[in-house]
Design a protein around this motif. Structure first.
Motif, short mmCIF file in Angstrom:
data_model
loop_
_atom_site.label_atom_id
_atom_site.label_comp_id
_atom_site.label_asym_id
_atom_site.label_seq_id
_atom_site.Cartn_x
_atom_site.Cartn_y
_atom_site.Cartn_z
N ARG A 173 49.28 34.71 83.36
CA ARG A 173 50.36 33.72 83.35
C ARG A 173 51.71 34.43 83.43
O ARG A 173 51.98 35.37 82.69
CB ARG A 173 50.29 32.86 82.09
N ASP A 187 52.77 24.02 79.97
CA ASP A 187 51.69 23.33 80.66
C ASP A 187 52.23 22.31 81.66
O ASP A 187 51.68 22.14 82.76
CB ASP A 187 50.77 22.64 79.66
N ASP A 243 53.25 24.22 84.74
CA ASP A 243 52.09 24.60 85.55
C ASP A 243 51.52 23.41 86.32
O ASP A 243 51.14 23.54 87.49
CB ASP A 243 51.01 25.20 84.65
#
Length: 247
Positions: free
Chosen positions: A48, A73, A76
């Motif tokens: 990541r 999140d 993403d």
């Protein structure tokens, strides 16, 4: 100026300010997403990428990046949505029935998929790693396949209406073809020493896709020429007194 006029002007000013702010945020979000995609392309480890690195590539403070997204999140998921939109846009351009034969349309569409997957393997794997912003139930690749299948299905439905046939036999065909193509190309891309070249695997998949289309068409009593211009074929099937099709 009357009270109502002043209120209207104030409301209009507020609306305009909000619209400018939303555009400003949209531009910033796009910069952040583009920066994240660039870094994903450069990241061989698959780990990541830190938010600070994304912010620096976008030319923004990390605090600005955090304000644009609910959490990491969320960022993403939005990156995956961005990739799905970009990829789908390229594919929809190639899936154009007004230009070429069935054989040509299949080949150029599948070639586009193969090119993208071969040239952006890290982005493709990132898409497989989680959902988009719009659909948390499946990974982004599944969302892309569903979108492509729906587009192809809409084209088939439009053509079927033009030639006055029941297209229910094609209901699951488009998703089956899309799933086959993506699955086989994924294996091909991951193979460090593939037995087939890109052109060879594309030609093979286009042939398989044609067999599936041809089988479904024959079940409806239709015999199609894969090398004839598709619009000409549709015109012949529809009859001289019917117009063309524009899905």
């Amino acid at each position: 100026m009357s009270s109502s006029a002043r209120e209207s002007r104030t409301a209009g000013s507020g609306t305009g300010h909000q619209a400018r702010w939303e555009r400003h945020n949209s531009v910033r979000q796009t910069r952040i997403l583009e920066a994240a995609v660039e870094l994903l392309e450069e990241n061989p480890s698959g780990a990541r990428i830190p938010m600070q690195q994304i912010a620096a590539r976008a030319g923004l403070a990390k605090s600005v990046v955090y304000r644009q997204f609910a959490d990491r999140d969320d960022l993403d998921r939005r990156i995956r949505s961005y990739l799905v939109d970009v990829f789908a846009g390229e594919l929809f351009t190639k899936l154009d029935i007004t230009d070429g034969s069935i054989e040509e349309i299949l080949n150029r569409t599948i070639h586009t998929v193969a090119d993208w997957m071969a040239e952006h393997p890290r982005l493709h794997e990132f898409m497989r790693s989680g959902p988009t912003h719009e659909d948390a139930s499946v990974d982004a690749v599944s969302s892309l396949k569903a979108r492509m299948a729906a587009r192809a299905r809409a084209i088939i439905t439009a053509v079927s209406k033009t030639i006055d046939v029941d297209d229910s036999g094609f209901e699951s065909l488009t998703l089956a073809i899309v799933t086959m193509v993506e699955g086989m190309l994924t294996q091909w891309v991951r193979d460090p020493a593939p037995a087939k070249t890109r052109s060879e695997i594309v030609a093979e998949l286009a042939t398989y896709a044609w067999y599936m289309l041809d089988g479904a068409a024959r079940s409806l009593g239709l015999v199609l020429d894969p090398r004839a211009e598709l619009l000409a074929v549709i015109g012949q099937l529809a009859g001289a007194d019917r117009g063309g099709v524009t899905p």
